[in-house]
Design a protein around this motif. Structure first.
Motif, PDB file in Angstrom:
ATOM      1  N   PHE A  86      32.371 -59.579 -28.979  1.00 18.70           N
ATOM      2  CA  PHE A  86      31.611 -58.430 -28.479  1.00 18.70           C
ATOM      3  C   PHE A  86      31.737 -58.270 -26.963  1.00 18.70           C
ATOM      4  N   GLN A  87      32.021 -59.348 -26.264  1.00 19.15           N
ATOM      5  CA  GLN A  87      32.088 -59.285 -24.811  1.00 19.15           C
ATOM      6  C   GLN A  87      33.390 -58.679 -24.281  1.00 19.15           C
ATOM      7  N   ILE A  88      34.434 -58.671 -25.123  1.00 19.00           N
ATOM      8  CA  ILE A  88      35.722 -58.178 -24.624  1.00 19.00           C
ATOM      9  C   ILE A  88      36.356 -57.048 -25.438  1.00 19.00           C
ATOM     10  N   GLU A  89      36.042 -56.949 -26.724  1.00 18.67           N
ATOM     11  CA  GLU A  89      36.872 -56.081 -27.576  1.00 18.67           C
ATOM     12  C   GLU A  89      36.729 -54.587 -27.343  1.00 18.67           C
ATOM     13  N   GLY A  90      35.503 -54.088 -27.212  1.00 14.95           N
ATOM     14  CA  GLY A  90      35.321 -52.637 -27.198  1.00 14.95           C
ATOM     15  C   GLY A  90      35.757 -52.058 -28.545  1.00 14.95           C
ATOM     16  N   SER A  91      36.221 -50.791 -28.558  1.00 18.85           N
ATOM     17  CA  SER A  91      36.666 -50.149 -29.818  1.00 18.85           C
ATOM     18  C   SER A  91      35.690 -50.442 -30.958  1.00 18.85           C
ATOM     19  N   THR A  92      34.426 -50.212 -30.692  1.00 13.96           N
ATOM     20  CA  THR A  92      33.400 -50.644 -31.647  1.00 13.96           C
ATOM     21  C   THR A  92      33.338 -49.767 -32.896  1.00 13.96           C
ATOM     22  N   ASP A  93      33.945 -48.562 -32.837  1.00 14.74           N
ATOM     23  CA  ASP A  93      33.847 -47.719 -34.025  1.00 14.74           C
ATOM     24  C   ASP A  93      35.202 -47.397 -34.648  1.00 14.74           C
ATOM     25  N   VAL A  94      36.160 -48.277 -34.440  1.00 14.48           N
ATOM     26  CA  VAL A  94      37.471 -47.997 -35.050  1.00 14.48           C
ATOM     27  C   VAL A  94      37.770 -48.974 -36.185  1.00 14.48           C
ATOM     28  N   ASP A  95      38.746 -48.606 -36.997  1.00 11.29           N
ATOM     29  CA  ASP A  95      39.250 -49.466 -38.075  1.00 11.29           C
ATOM     30  C   ASP A  95      38.155 -50.029 -38.970  1.00 11.29           C
ATOM     31  N   GLY A  96      37.133 -49.244 -39.198  1.00 10.49           N
ATOM     32  CA  GLY A  96      36.131 -49.636 -40.187  1.00 10.49           C
ATOM     33  C   GLY A  96      35.044 -50.579 -39.708  1.00 10.49           C
ATOM     34  N   ARG A  97      35.034 -50.904 -38.422  1.00 14.59           N
ATOM     35  CA  ARG A  97      33.959 -51.790 -37.942  1.00 14.59           C
ATOM     36  C   ARG A  97      32.615 -51.066 -38.033  1.00 14.59           C
ATOM     37  N   ALA A  98      31.589 -51.803 -38.433  1.00  7.66           N
ATOM     38  CA  ALA A  98      30.235 -51.244 -38.391  1.00  7.66           C
ATOM     39  C   ALA A  98      29.486 -51.885 -37.222  1.00  7.66           C
ATOM     40  N   LYS A  99      28.266 -51.417 -37.002  1.00  6.89           N
ATOM     41  CA  LYS A  99      27.497 -51.884 -35.846  1.00  6.89           C
ATOM     42  C   LYS A  99      27.042 -53.334 -35.995  1.00  6.89           C
ATOM     43  N   SER A 100      26.935 -54.005 -34.848  1.00  3.44           N
ATOM     44  CA  SER A 100      26.302 -55.325 -34.820  1.00  3.44           C
ATOM     45  C   SER A 100      24.939 -55.163 -34.138  1.00  3.44           C
ATOM     46  N   ILE A 101      24.143 -56.217 -34.179  1.00  4.10           N
ATOM     47  CA  ILE A 101      22.822 -56.132 -33.512  1.00  4.10           C
ATOM     48  C   ILE A 101      22.973 -55.897 -32.014  1.00  4.10           C
ATOM     49  N   TRP A 102      24.115 -56.314 -31.442  1.00  2.80           N
ATOM     50  CA  TRP A 102      24.304 -56.088 -30.006  1.00  2.80           C
ATOM     51  C   TRP A 102      24.645 -54.633 -29.672  1.00  2.80           C
ATOM     52  N   ASP A 103      25.295 -53.919 -30.608  1.00  8.03           N
ATOM     53  CA  ASP A 103      25.546 -52.489 -30.366  1.00  8.03           C
ATOM     54  C   ASP A 103      24.201 -51.798 -30.236  1.00  8.03           C
ATOM     55  N   ASP A 104      23.356 -52.084 -31.207  1.00  9.13           N
ATOM     56  CA  ASP A 104      22.070 -51.409 -31.268  1.00  9.13           C
ATOM     57  C   ASP A 104      21.193 -51.793 -30.074  1.00  9.13           C
ATOM     58  N   PHE A 105      21.082 -53.074 -29.826  1.00 11.13           N
ATOM     59  CA  PHE A 105      20.208 -53.586 -28.771  1.00 11.13           C
ATOM     60  C   PHE A 105      20.627 -53.083 -27.394  1.00 11.13           C
ATOM     61  N   SER A 106      21.934 -53.178 -27.104  1.00 11.85           N
ATOM     62  CA  SER A 106      22.369 -52.833 -25.738  1.00 11.85           C
ATOM     63  C   SER A 106      22.247 -51.338 -25.455  1.00 11.85           C
ATOM     64  N   LYS A 107      22.060 -50.538 -26.520  1.00  5.89           N
ATOM     65  CA  LYS A 107      21.909 -49.093 -26.301  1.00  5.89           C
ATOM     66  C   LYS A 107      20.447 -48.677 -26.161  1.00  5.89           C
ATOM     67  N   GLN A 108      19.533 -49.600 -26.370  1.00  2.85           N
ATOM     68  CA  GLN A 108      18.124 -49.261 -26.128  1.00  2.85           C
ATOM     69  C   GLN A 108      17.869 -49.283 -24.625  1.00  2.85           C
ATOM     70  N   PRO A 109      17.010 -48.378 -24.140  1.00  3.90           N
ATOM     71  CA  PRO A 109      16.786 -48.313 -22.699  1.00  3.90           C
ATOM     72  C   PRO A 109      16.251 -49.636 -22.130  1.00  3.90           C
ATOM     73  N   GLY A 110      16.817 -50.010 -20.987  1.00  5.89           N
ATOM     74  CA  GLY A 110      16.286 -51.171 -20.257  1.00  5.89           C
ATOM     75  C   GLY A 110      16.716 -52.531 -20.760  1.00  5.89           C
ATOM     76  N   LYS A 111      17.608 -52.587 -21.750  1.00  4.87           N
ATOM     77  CA  LYS A 111      17.978 -53.898 -22.295  1.00  4.87           C
ATOM     78  C   LYS A 111      19.103 -54.575 -21.512  1.00  4.87           C
ATOM     79  N   THR A 112      19.961 -53.773 -20.874  1.00  5.10           N
ATOM     80  CA  THR A 112      20.975 -54.398 -20.022  1.00  5.10           C
ATOM     81  C   THR A 112      20.740 -53.934 -18.580  1.00  5.10           C
ATOM     82  N   GLN A 113      21.106 -54.818 -17.652  1.00  3.48           N
ATOM     83  CA  GLN A 113      20.820 -54.560 -16.228  1.00  3.48           C
ATOM     84  C   GLN A 113      21.371 -53.240 -15.719  1.00  3.48           C
ATOM     85  N   ASP A 114      22.597 -52.902 -16.150  1.00  7.48           N
ATOM     86  CA  ASP A 114      23.206 -51.672 -15.661  1.00  7.48           C
ATOM     87  C   ASP A 114      23.157 -50.567 -16.709  1.00  7.48           C
ATOM     88  N   GLY A 115      22.416 -50.803 -17.802  1.00  7.62           N
ATOM     89  CA  GLY A 115      22.300 -49.791 -18.850  1.00  7.62           C
ATOM     90  C   GLY A 115      23.582 -49.600 -19.644  1.00  7.62           C
TER      91      GLY A 115
END
Ligand code: PNW
Length: 490
Positions: free
Chosen positions: A24-53
């Protein structure tokens, strides 16, 4: 001491070295080739969860740029590369009855082939925190013992079947302490559960971390059981777990602070290492938590005890420990970097929890070796230079503090082998490239390679040059010539 008097040990000729990353720290391309969301996709998109948003949607774009990454690893001359497989790419919805995604398998398969074609040994983590979001939604993920153990073991089976002919080094889990405490205690990592109502609408920090830790241990142990029963004989690999744990040093010589440091070791590292290597939870942890620490049945303990072929160690720093405080997530111990005389333990990193103290690394290696008597694989070790992200690239490449850090830790590692006789078989600095540093977003950089996030261009920092030109060749030479390190290390 005269060098001739030293109990000189040698590095094994198959000593592994290289760099580490996580999907998750390097790959990106989170919505290609059939990948579904992980808890980190969801969490990091909530406001205020990462330092730089920011989140992991692009990261260092390694899913697309993997050939460039391998070319750089080749240029660095590494013997091995530690990376993780993304569960939601392999089984997008995660569960044991959910479909396998052939595109996900294909990508890792190509990646592994390319590493091997270039003479690089793959060192693979099955779980580095990207739990399929569907499992969290379906049954609360790691909190649900009856479901998660079976789902994790099935995921492991799919990976052994698909990659085990080529992968001979497996890590089941990365850092159960972080999964449990940061994810379900402090709530600063996905899925962000805690008792702090400002952070999380639900969660119970007084019970959930211990339940999660328990279920992570069981999942790990059952995956190892599966590997040993059905795959080891034909595939012939090694499998184990990697634990984070920093050296806990008494603040001073007072008995209460000496006891506090041991408590800190028991609660962070012993929590997982004691059951896995010794077959029981630490007494201190049981005393502190009472029935909030789940029990293992005797049958479960038989599966858990001895369920790692080696000791996987992730370590970054040393904490000075003082008795006091009521924070159970920190063993009721107060951590500080300030010595009694007011001086700092070492150079401060960009993140608050990290200072450079190589003697602590050597002490930790000795502690683990004496207590568990397992060969040690150092699977992470690294430093984030203060304000590196605000510097122009040219300056950031001159990462003096990181070079100093690695000079210290690599010498500490060599001393532990040569002078103390500790059995160390691998060393993987964190990280190969700057990347998505979880709750810190892209503000904190741990890479030995600078990533320009506008262009995704990679630029080796001084620390990469140090490790690649100074340290790794020394190791290579020692392994090759079978000479003691003491004869070649400056
Ligand atoms: C580890 N702490 O995480 C992880 O395995 C890596 O993914 C991560 O990038 C690296 O260390 C650097 O942080 C940690 O707060 C995260 O003590 C936080 C802590 C320790 C380790």
């Amino acid at each position: 001491m005269n060098t001739a008097d030293l109990p000189v040990s040698k590095l094994p000729k198959d000593f592994l070295w290289g760099f580490a990353t996580a999907s998750f720290q390097i790959e990106g391309s989170t919505d290609v080739d059939g990948r579904a969301k992980s808890i980190w996709d969801d969490f990091s998109k909530q406001p205020g969860k990462t330092q730089d948003g920011r989140n992991g949607d692009i990261a260092t774009d390694s899913y697309r740029l993997w050939k460039d990454d391998i070319a750089l690893l080749v240029k660095y001359g590494v013997k091995s590369y530690r990376f993780s497989i993304s569960w939601p790419r392999i089984i997008p919805l995660g569960g044991r009855n959910d479909p396998i995604n052939p595109k996900g398998i294909e990508w890792y398969s190509n990646f592994i082939d390319a590493l091997l074609d270039n003479g690089i040994i793959p060192f693979v983590t099955l779980y580095h925190w990207d739990l399929p979001q569907a499992l969290h939604e379906r049954y609360k993920g790691w909190l649900n013992k009856d479901e998660i153990v079976q789902d994790y073991v099935r995921y492991a089976r799919v990976c052994f079947e698909a990659f085990g002919g080529r992968v001979k080094h497996w890590l089941t889990m990365n850092e159960p302490w972080c999964i449990s405490v940061l994810g379900y205690g402090r709530g600063i990592h996905a899925p962000g559960r805690s008792s702090d109502r400002h952070r999380s609408p639900e969660g119970d920090s007084s019970t959930e971390p211990w339940i999660v830790g328990h279920n992570v241990i069981l999942s790990h142990a059952n995956a190892v059981k599966l590997y040993r029963e059905e795959f080891k004989e034909t595939q012939g690999g090694q499998i184990g777990i990697t634990l984070n744990g920093d050296w806990a040093m008494p603040y001073d010589n007072s008995p209460k602070n000496i006891a506090a440091a041991q408590q800190a070791m028991d609660a962070a590292l012993g929590w997982f290492a004691d059951p896995i290597y010794l077959g029981r939870y630490p007494t201190f942890l049981k005393k502190m938590l009472g029935d909030r620490l789940p029990d293992f049945t005797p049958e479960e303990l038989r599966v858990i005890k001895g369920s790692s072929d080696f000791y996987g160690m992730n370590t970054y720093t040393t904490n000075l420990c003082k008795a006091g405080g009521d924070d159970e997530l920190q063993a009721k111990v107060i951590y500080t970097f300030t010595r009694p005389d007011g001086t700092q333990l070492g150079t401060q990193a960009h993140c608050g929890w990290l200072q450079d103290y190589p003697d602590g690394f050597r002490a930790l290696l000795n502690y683990v070796w004496k207590r568990y008597r397992m060969p040690i694989y150092v699977t992470e070790n690294g430093f984030a230079v203060k304000n590196e992200n605000s510097k122009p690239m040219k300056e950031a490449l001159l990462d003096h503090d990181r070079v100093q850090y690695f000079r210290g830790t690599t010498n500490a590692l060599l001393s532990a082998v040569v002078e103390d006789g500790v059995d160390i078989r691998a060393y993987f600095p964190w990280s190969f490239v700057d990347n998505f540093e979880w709750a810190d977003g892209y503000v904190t950089r741990f890479g030995v390679t600078y990533v320009d996030y506008e262009t995704q261009a990679r630029h080796p920092k001084e620390s990469a040059k140090f490790l690649v030109k100074v340290y790794f060749p020394v190791i290579l030479l020692c392994c090759f010539l079978k000479v003691p390190l003491a004869t070649v290390v400056p």
